[in-house]
Design an enzyme around this catalytic site. Structure first.
Site, mmCIF file in Angstrom:
data_model
loop_
_atom_site.group_PDB
_atom_site.id
_atom_site.type_symbol
_atom_site.label_atom_id
_atom_site.label_comp_id
_atom_site.label_asym_id
_atom_site.label_seq_id
_atom_site.Cartn_x
_atom_site.Cartn_y
_atom_site.Cartn_z
ATOM 1 N N ASP A 87 41.756 35.668 35.291
ATOM 2 C CA ASP A 87 41.664 34.321 35.876
ATOM 3 C C ASP A 87 40.711 34.239 37.069
ATOM 4 O OD1 ASP A 87 43.660 36.010 37.089
ATOM 5 O OD2 ASP A 87 44.342 34.299 38.260
ATOM 6 N N GLU A 144 46.682 35.979 37.485
ATOM 7 C CA GLU A 144 47.118 36.916 38.540
ATOM 8 C C GLU A 144 47.183 36.238 39.899
ATOM 9 O OE1 GLU A 144 47.520 39.329 41.693
ATOM 10 O OE2 GLU A 144 45.549 38.417 41.407
HETATM 11 ZN ZN LIG Z 1 42.311 37.566 44.226
HETATM 12 ZN ZN LIG Z 2 42.118 39.929 42.196
#
Ligand SMILES: [Zn+2]
Ligand SMILES: [Zn+2]
Length: 401
Positions: A87, A144
């Site tokens: 991401d 994440e």
């Molecule tokens: Zn980051």
């Molecule tokens: Zn990262």
């Protein structure tokens, strides 16, 4: 100076350097098309197609856009999980690079484009050239950055469907020399919790404070009081951070507002310190609010836990690093960081290790020396070869024939 290397590591680095340009192109393509957490549609399509074309059994849908590629070889009963994140961040890119983001306001400012490319580069090399015995699971996770994609993949059955004896992940880090590998046993990244506090007083005329209950003054006392928790309650040898990132109240100079709102980020490197902070913050906020005659509502949300590297896998990760790049380029006593990382959830269930690869620390590293989450940051493409060689060697050592 390079330390002498084992021939296998030398050949491996040469092979992955020879194919690096192709995967640098993949990295830049992903960089041009960044996607936010749980929306990695294009990226996960690309990952899944590539893995499939190299003979991986591909499973999609865990955590929404997550992808797992599985390769089985030989008769070995061991299984290994390697993880990359996919991401991007809500940042407007300012690098001016030719492959800059084509999505306004979205940018790969944490190098997850590079992590994905390094694991893909390893995936092809492993499928085509590496002998091993056992099961390899390549885990490409969504979201994440704060949204807990790792946790979501686990909730969707990641380790039930794809049991792993150990899991590893690698993150780039500006400020360390390019290609150096940094790790440590034990706590490596902090827990991260979010606290929203609403103070409810009694609004009134700024000229008549005795007819009001002022949440601004109470909030100011709370901001200062919170600092005493780190200074006076936490063991001085431990790490703790309490940041009040937002304090919003009022609109006019002559109006005492009815409410005030504070937003906190709370971090620690030890689960017990994390509990102490939670308890003391809530006690202090309520106590201070009461003493100023206002009401407090505290919404305490648990984010990522402390990331703890396990002893055995960390030793292996360090040994593989030294074999690949030489002991002089490996720091086994790397610093613990107050940033957080949802790979911590994986490590609560499966032994493993999270390590850093230096993204550069000097002028010659250009954008690579710029800190992650900065609009001028860029993943250092020179790490594609080293990172993918690292994963390939780890597979050979963990799933040895
Ligand atoms: Zn980051
Ligand atoms: Zn990262």
């Amino acid at each position: 100076m390079n330390a002498p290397r084992e021939p296998i590591a030398h050949d491996l680095l040469a092979a992955l350097t020879a194919q690096a340009d192709e995967f640098i192109a993949v990295r830049r393509d992903i960089h041009r098309h960044p996607e936010m957490g749980y929306k990695e549609y294009r990226t996960s399509d690309l990952v899944a197609e590539q893995l499939q074309s190299w003979g991986y059994e591909v499973h999609r849908g865990l955590g929404g856009t997550g992808v797992v590629g599985t390769l089985r070889r030989g008769t070995g009963g061991k299984s290994l999980g390697l993880r990359a994140d996919m991401d991007a961040l809500p940042i407007e890119e300012a690098t001016g690079l030719p492959y800059s983001s084509c999505q306004p306001g979205i940018m790969h400012a944490c190098g997850h484009d590079g992590h994905t490319a390094m694991l893909l580069a390893a995936a092809r090399h492993i499928a085509q050239q590496v002998e091993f015995s056992g099961t390899l699971h390549l885990i490409f996770q969504p979201a994440e950055e704060g949204l807990g994609g790792a946790r979501k993949m686990m909730d969707d059955g990641l380790f039930r469907l794809f049991p792993c004896d150990a899991v590893f992940a690698m993150h780039n880090m500006p400020g360390h020399p390019q290609g150096h590998l940094v790790l440590r046993q034990g706590p490596m990244m902090a827990s991260s919790d979010y606290v929203s506090i609403v103070l409810e007083g009694v609004g009134g005329h700024g000229a008549m404070p005795h007819r009001a209950a002022d949440p601004v003054v109470a909030g100011a006392a709370i901001v200062l009081g919170l600092q005493s928790i780190v200074a006076r309650n936490v063991d001085p040898q431990q790490t703790a951070v309490i940041t009040v990132g937002a304090f919003n109240a009022g609109v006019a100079n002559n109006v005492i507002p009815h409410t005030a709102r504070l937003e906190l980020s709370v971090r620690s490197l030890d689960p017990q310190v994390r509990e102490l902070l939670a308890q003391r913050i809530q006690d202090l906020v309520h106590g201070q609010a009461q003493s100023y005659g206002v009401k407090a509502q505290v919404n305490y949300q648990r984010g990522y836990p402390v990331l703890v590297n396990h002893a055995g896998p960390t030793e292996l990760a360090a040994a593989v690093a030294e074999e690949l790049v030489g002991a002089g380029r490996v720091n086994r006593q790397g610093p613990a960081l107050t940033g957080s990382e949802d790979f911590a959830f994986f490590l609560q269930e499966v032994p493993g290790c999270y390590l850093l690869i230096g993204n550069g620390d000097g002028q010659s590293d250009g954008h690579g020396a710029c800190m992650v989450h900065n609009p001028g940051y860029d993943f250092n493409d020179r790490n594609v070869a080293i990172g993918s060689a690292y994963w390939s060697l780890l597979v050979q050592r963990f799933l040895s024939v």
